[in-house]
Write a protein that holds these residues in place. Sequence first.
Motif, PDB file in Angstrom:
ATOM      1  N   TRP A  53       2.337   2.360  -5.142  1.00  0.00           N
ATOM      2  CA  TRP A  53       1.108   1.768  -4.627  1.00  0.00           C
ATOM      3  C   TRP A  53       0.429   2.728  -3.643  1.00  0.00           C
ATOM      4  N   GLY A  54       1.211   3.280  -2.722  1.00  0.00           N
ATOM      5  CA  GLY A  54       0.655   4.204  -1.735  1.00  0.00           C
ATOM      6  C   GLY A  54       0.079   5.453  -2.380  1.00  0.00           C
ATOM      7  N   ASP A  55       0.796   6.004  -3.355  1.00  0.00           N
ATOM      8  CA  ASP A  55       0.286   7.180  -4.064  1.00  0.00           C
ATOM      9  C   ASP A  55      -1.027   6.853  -4.771  1.00  0.00           C
ATOM     10  N   MET A  59      -4.584   8.589  -3.979  1.00  0.00           N
ATOM     11  CA  MET A  59      -5.278   9.316  -5.048  1.00  0.00           C
ATOM     12  C   MET A  59      -6.627   8.689  -5.373  1.00  0.00           C
ATOM     13  N   SER A  60      -6.779   7.378  -5.119  1.00  0.00           N
ATOM     14  CA  SER A  60      -8.095   6.764  -5.314  1.00  0.00           C
ATOM     15  C   SER A  60      -9.092   7.305  -4.287  1.00  0.00           C
ATOM     16  N   ARG A  61      -8.580   7.768  -3.154  1.00  0.00           N
ATOM     17  CA  ARG A  61      -9.444   8.340  -2.128  1.00  0.00           C
ATOM     18  C   ARG A  61      -9.708   9.827  -2.353  1.00  0.00           C
ATOM     19  N   PHE A  62      -8.765  10.522  -2.985  1.00  0.00           N
ATOM     20  CA  PHE A  62      -8.896  11.967  -3.209  1.00  0.00           C
ATOM     21  C   PHE A  62      -9.517  12.315  -4.554  1.00  0.00           C
ATOM     22  N   LYS A  67      -8.146   2.354  -7.634  1.00  0.00           N
ATOM     23  CA  LYS A  67      -7.496   1.752  -6.478  1.00  0.00           C
ATOM     24  C   LYS A  67      -6.544   0.644  -6.953  1.00  0.00           C
ATOM     25  N   PRO A  68      -5.371   0.492  -6.325  1.00  0.00           N
ATOM     26  CA  PRO A  68      -4.478  -0.606  -6.715  1.00  0.00           C
ATOM     27  C   PRO A  68      -5.179  -1.965  -6.595  1.00  0.00           C
ATOM     28  N   ASN A  69      -4.791  -2.873  -7.466  1.00  0.00           N
ATOM     29  CA  ASN A  69      -5.467  -4.165  -7.543  1.00  0.00           C
ATOM     30  C   ASN A  69      -4.809  -5.247  -6.682  1.00  0.00           C
ATOM     31  N   LEU A  70      -3.998  -4.864  -5.693  1.00  0.00           N
ATOM     32  CA  LEU A  70      -3.409  -5.832  -4.781  1.00  0.00           C
ATOM     33  C   LEU A  70      -3.284  -5.211  -3.397  1.00  0.00           C
TER      34      LEU A  70
END
Length: 171
Positions: A53-55, A59-62, A67-70
């Motif tokens: 989830w953190g990765d 990566m959604s920011r970089f 982005k994770p859905n929860l």
Amino acid sequence: MITPDYCRTMARYNAWQNRSMRLAMETLSLAELLKDRGAFFGSILGTANHLLWGDAMWMSRFSDWPKPNLPGAESPRYMPTLATWGAERFRLDAHILYWSDHVKALDLTGDLSWYSGVAATQMRKPRALLVMQLFNHQTHHRGQIHAMLTAAGCRTQDTDLPYMPQQGPWL
């Protein structure tokens, strides 16, 4: 602070270690993977899910990763089984490797602003520091997982950077 070569090395290390961790996890039943072992995220799979989830969030920011859905508080339940976790881990590690192969020095400069749901506030930090956080967070939680796997009787592989193969398989 950091270079594209650092990112490439750490992306390869991440994929190599996740592959090793997955192989050890595959020797356990789902019940063993979900057993509360007293870690911050409870179980082996819970901690592996939090790491995934953190990765994905970083990566959604970089990059263009979704982005994770929860929310972060639910990250230990990100993927319900080892098979779904393994498939998503494989996809994300391939994306991190691709990203690292294309990152430029300029991409590691300046600040990144984002809203942190975990901290419930707007954040702004140097991009290079946040890329280092991505890789440091991975190593930290894999260390926890490694300890839980060892305690569960699994045979684990080496985790030291100097022993990383010069050639794949990374995934």
